[in-house]
Design a protein around this motif. Structure first.
Motif, PDB file in Angstrom:
ATOM      1  N   ILE A  14       0.864  -1.182   0.000  1.00  0.00           N
ATOM      2  CA  ILE A  14       0.000   0.000   0.000  1.00  0.00           C
ATOM      3  C   ILE A  14       0.901   1.233   0.000  1.00  0.00           C
ATOM      4  O   ILE A  14       1.809   1.342   0.827  1.00  0.00           O
ATOM      5  CB  ILE A  14      -0.926   0.018   1.233  1.00  0.00           C
ATOM      6  CG1 ILE A  14      -1.823  -1.224   1.242  1.00  0.00           C
ATOM      7  CG2 ILE A  14      -1.755   1.303   1.266  1.00  0.00           C
ATOM      8  CD1 ILE A  14      -2.617  -1.410   2.521  1.00  0.00           C
ATOM      9  N   GLU A  15       0.662   2.129  -0.934  1.00  0.00           N
ATOM     10  CA  GLU A  15       1.409   3.382  -1.015  1.00  0.00           C
ATOM     11  C   GLU A  15       0.470   4.488  -1.464  1.00  0.00           C
ATOM     12  O   GLU A  15      -0.541   4.234  -2.121  1.00  0.00           O
ATOM     13  CB  GLU A  15       2.561   3.276  -2.028  1.00  0.00           C
ATOM     14  CG  GLU A  15       3.780   2.539  -1.529  1.00  0.00           C
ATOM     15  CD  GLU A  15       4.584   3.287  -0.472  1.00  0.00           C
ATOM     16  OE1 GLU A  15       4.321   4.482  -0.211  1.00  0.00           O
ATOM     17  OE2 GLU A  15       5.480   2.651   0.104  1.00  0.00           O
ATOM     18  N   GLU A  16       0.846   5.717  -1.144  1.00  0.00           N
ATOM     19  CA  GLU A  16       0.129   6.854  -1.686  1.00  0.00           C
ATOM     20  C   GLU A  16       1.110   7.967  -1.974  1.00  0.00           C
ATOM     21  O   GLU A  16       2.181   8.048  -1.362  1.00  0.00           O
ATOM     22  CB  GLU A  16      -1.003   7.323  -0.784  1.00  0.00           C
ATOM     23  CG  GLU A  16      -0.653   7.630   0.628  1.00  0.00           C
ATOM     24  CD  GLU A  16      -1.912   7.892   1.455  1.00  0.00           C
ATOM     25  OE1 GLU A  16      -2.426   9.028   1.363  1.00  0.00           O
ATOM     26  OE2 GLU A  16      -2.357   6.991   2.164  1.00  0.00           O
ATOM     27  N   GLY A  17       0.752   8.782  -2.945  1.00  0.00           N
ATOM     28  CA  GLY A  17       1.630   9.883  -3.313  1.00  0.00           C
ATOM     29  C   GLY A  17       1.176  10.550  -4.586  1.00  0.00           C
ATOM     30  O   GLY A  17       0.070  10.315  -5.070  1.00  0.00           O
ATOM     31  N   GLU A  18       2.064  11.402  -5.129  1.00  0.00           N
ATOM     32  CA  GLU A  18       1.767  12.138  -6.355  1.00  0.00           C
ATOM     33  C   GLU A  18       1.887  11.229  -7.564  1.00  0.00           C
ATOM     34  O   GLU A  18       2.862  10.482  -7.694  1.00  0.00           O
ATOM     35  CB  GLU A  18       2.752  13.292  -6.536  1.00  0.00           C
ATOM     36  CG  GLU A  18       2.448  14.498  -5.709  1.00  0.00           C
ATOM     37  CD  GLU A  18       3.415  15.644  -6.024  1.00  0.00           C
ATOM     38  OE1 GLU A  18       4.155  15.585  -7.033  1.00  0.00           O
ATOM     39  OE2 GLU A  18       3.428  16.597  -5.240  1.00  0.00           O
ATOM     40  N   ILE A  55       3.795   7.833  -7.934  1.00  0.00           N
ATOM     41  CA  ILE A  55       2.930   6.732  -8.347  1.00  0.00           C
ATOM     42  C   ILE A  55       2.970   6.750  -9.880  1.00  0.00           C
ATOM     43  O   ILE A  55       2.403   7.647 -10.504  1.00  0.00           O
ATOM     44  CB  ILE A  55       1.488   6.910  -7.826  1.00  0.00           C
ATOM     45  CG1 ILE A  55       1.461   7.145  -6.310  1.00  0.00           C
ATOM     46  CG2 ILE A  55       0.630   5.713  -8.250  1.00  0.00           C
ATOM     47  CD1 ILE A  55       1.973   6.014  -5.462  1.00  0.00           C
ATOM     48  N   LEU A  56       3.690   5.807 -10.464  1.00  0.00           N
ATOM     49  CA  LEU A  56       3.889   5.769 -11.911  1.00  0.00           C
ATOM     50  C   LEU A  56       2.680   5.123 -12.577  1.00  0.00           C
ATOM     51  O   LEU A  56       2.339   3.977 -12.278  1.00  0.00           O
ATOM     52  CB  LEU A  56       5.164   4.993 -12.250  1.00  0.00           C
ATOM     53  CG  LEU A  56       5.499   4.838 -13.732  1.00  0.00           C
ATOM     54  CD1 LEU A  56       5.750   6.196 -14.387  1.00  0.00           C
ATOM     55  CD2 LEU A  56       6.704   3.921 -13.910  1.00  0.00           C
ATOM     56  N   ALA A  83       4.920   3.253  -6.324  1.00  0.00           N
ATOM     57  CA  ALA A  83       3.981   2.225  -6.782  1.00  0.00           C
ATOM     58  C   ALA A  83       3.825   2.377  -8.289  1.00  0.00           C
ATOM     59  O   ALA A  83       4.170   3.416  -8.857  1.00  0.00           O
ATOM     60  CB  ALA A  83       2.633   2.374  -6.091  1.00  0.00           C
ATOM     61  N   ILE A  84       3.310   1.316  -8.920  1.00  0.00           N
ATOM     62  CA  ILE A  84       3.096   1.329 -10.367  1.00  0.00           C
ATOM     63  C   ILE A  84       1.664   0.885 -10.654  1.00  0.00           C
ATOM     64  O   ILE A  84       1.192  -0.109 -10.102  1.00  0.00           O
ATOM     65  CB  ILE A  84       4.087   0.396 -11.093  1.00  0.00           C
ATOM     66  CG1 ILE A  84       5.539   0.803 -10.793  1.00  0.00           C
ATOM     67  CG2 ILE A  84       3.818   0.398 -12.603  1.00  0.00           C
ATOM     68  CD1 ILE A  84       6.583  -0.181 -11.303  1.00  0.00           C
ATOM     69  N   ILE A  85       0.992   1.650 -11.516  1.00  0.00           N
ATOM     70  CA  ILE A  85      -0.329   1.288 -12.005  1.00  0.00           C
ATOM     71  C   ILE A  85      -0.230   1.172 -13.522  1.00  0.00           C
ATOM     72  O   ILE A  85       0.192   2.127 -14.188  1.00  0.00           O
ATOM     73  CB  ILE A  85      -1.385   2.352 -11.646  1.00  0.00           C
ATOM     74  CG1 ILE A  85      -1.414   2.631 -10.146  1.00  0.00           C
ATOM     75  CG2 ILE A  85      -2.763   1.921 -12.152  1.00  0.00           C
ATOM     76  CD1 ILE A  85      -2.254   3.843  -9.756  1.00  0.00           C
ATOM     77  N   LYS A 101       9.545  -5.470  -4.526  1.00  0.00           N
ATOM     78  CA  LYS A 101       8.515  -5.210  -3.514  1.00  0.00           C
ATOM     79  C   LYS A 101       7.884  -3.831  -3.678  1.00  0.00           C
ATOM     80  O   LYS A 101       7.607  -3.123  -2.707  1.00  0.00           O
ATOM     81  CB  LYS A 101       9.063  -5.415  -2.101  1.00  0.00           C
ATOM     82  CG  LYS A 101       9.496  -6.848  -1.843  1.00  0.00           C
ATOM     83  CD  LYS A 101       9.976  -7.041  -0.415  1.00  0.00           C
ATOM     84  CE  LYS A 101      10.226  -8.472  -0.061  1.00  0.00           C
ATOM     85  NZ  LYS A 101      11.254  -9.172  -0.791  1.00  0.00           N
ATOM     86  N   ILE A 102       7.648  -3.449  -4.944  1.00  0.00           N
ATOM     87  CA  ILE A 102       6.945  -2.208  -5.260  1.00  0.00           C
ATOM     88  C   ILE A 102       5.469  -2.562  -5.476  1.00  0.00           C
ATOM     89  O   ILE A 102       5.167  -3.418  -6.302  1.00  0.00           O
ATOM     90  CB  ILE A 102       7.510  -1.550  -6.540  1.00  0.00           C
ATOM     91  CG1 ILE A 102       8.968  -1.145  -6.338  1.00  0.00           C
ATOM     92  CG2 ILE A 102       6.658  -0.337  -6.936  1.00  0.00           C
ATOM     93  CD1 ILE A 102       9.653  -0.677  -7.618  1.00  0.00           C
ATOM     94  N   PRO A 103       4.556  -1.938  -4.741  1.00  0.00           N
ATOM     95  CA  PRO A 103       3.136  -2.219  -4.971  1.00  0.00           C
ATOM     96  C   PRO A 103       2.767  -1.939  -6.431  1.00  0.00           C
ATOM     97  O   PRO A 103       3.154  -0.899  -6.975  1.00  0.00           O
ATOM     98  CB  PRO A 103       2.417  -1.259  -4.025  1.00  0.00           C
ATOM     99  CG  PRO A 103       3.429  -0.932  -2.970  1.00  0.00           C
ATOM    100  CD  PRO A 103       4.759  -0.966  -3.663  1.00  0.00           C
ATOM    101  N   MET A 104       2.054  -2.897  -7.042  1.00  0.00           N
ATOM    102  CA  MET A 104       1.677  -2.733  -8.439  1.00  0.00           C
ATOM    103  C   MET A 104       0.328  -3.373  -8.701  1.00  0.00           C
ATOM    104  O   MET A 104       0.043  -4.471  -8.214  1.00  0.00           O
ATOM    105  CB  MET A 104       2.720  -3.367  -9.358  1.00  0.00           C
ATOM    106  CG  MET A 104       2.416  -3.213 -10.824  1.00  0.00           C
ATOM    107  SD  MET A 104       3.737  -3.882 -11.833  1.00  0.00           S
ATOM    108  CE  MET A 104       2.923  -3.910 -13.415  1.00  0.00           C
ATOM    109  N   VAL A 105      -0.500  -2.660  -9.469  1.00  0.00           N
ATOM    110  CA  VAL A 105      -1.802  -3.168  -9.905  1.00  0.00           C
ATOM    111  C   VAL A 105      -1.937  -2.922 -11.401  1.00  0.00           C
ATOM    112  O   VAL A 105      -1.240  -2.075 -11.974  1.00  0.00           O
ATOM    113  CB  VAL A 105      -2.976  -2.499  -9.153  1.00  0.00           C
ATOM    114  CG1 VAL A 105      -2.956  -2.851  -7.675  1.00  0.00           C
ATOM    115  CG2 VAL A 105      -2.957  -0.983  -9.343  1.00  0.00           C
ATOM    116  N   ASP A 106      -2.852  -3.677 -12.025  1.00  0.00           N
ATOM    117  CA  ASP A 106      -3.189  -3.413 -13.421  1.00  0.00           C
ATOM    118  C   ASP A 106      -4.652  -3.725 -13.661  1.00  0.00           C
ATOM    119  O   ASP A 106      -5.387  -4.055 -12.731  1.00  0.00           O
ATOM    120  CB  ASP A 106      -2.252  -4.157 -14.376  1.00  0.00           C
ATOM    121  CG  ASP A 106      -2.613  -5.616 -14.607  1.00  0.00           C
ATOM    122  OD1 ASP A 106      -3.318  -6.220 -13.767  1.00  0.00           O
ATOM    123  OD2 ASP A 106      -2.170  -6.173 -15.631  1.00  0.00           O
TER     124      ASP A 106
END
Length: 134
Positions: A14-18, A55-56, A83-85, A101-106
């Motif tokens: 879980i991460e949050e940011g710009e 947040i890429l 994090a990566i989306i 260990k970078i949070p990532m979703v798609d």
């Protein structure tokens, strides 16, 4: 906070940011400097911008499988995104996120590339499979 946008989990956390958003697929090998986190591909929309601690948000990755290890090197150098989306992840970036260990979703259930703008605050919950624009 806005509603949750459902996604598929690739790498937990879980991460949050710009946010930093691009319509261009990204290659980490030769496209991003792992020492600085700056996009060095002169043909890329994000050329000369830094993805460190952002947040890429990308449509997908591209390029050599060595790109996975570039992402891992960025973690070691403290230059990686938080994090990566991806709209649609491919194995190179997925493996890079997992080993780093970078949070990532798609596969978000909306078109995030056109919905989210750079500098928006975004929360990625890759434990439960959703993102939020804050």
């Amino acid at each position: 906070m806005s509603n949750e946008i459902k996604c598929r989990v690739i790498s937990k956390g879980i991460e949050e940011g710009e946010a930093i958003v691009t319509k261009d697929s990204i290659s980490f090998l030769g496209g991003v400097d792992p020492d600085t986190g700056i996009v060095i591909d002169k043909k890329h929309e994000l050329y000369d911008q830094c993805i460190t601690d952002k947040i890429l948000i990308i449509p997908s990755g591209k390029g050599s499988t060595v790109g996975s290890y570039v992402i891992y090197q960025m973690i070691k150098n403290n230059t990686a995104p938080k994090a990566i989306i991806c709209q649609n992840a491919e194995p190179i970036i997925a493996i890079g996120a997992i080993i780093s260990k970078i949070p990532m979703v798609d596969q978000p259930d909306v078109d995030i590339i056109n919905l989210i703008k750079s500098d928006d605050l975004v929360k990625v919950n890759a434990d439960e499979g959703y993102i939020q624009i804050q």
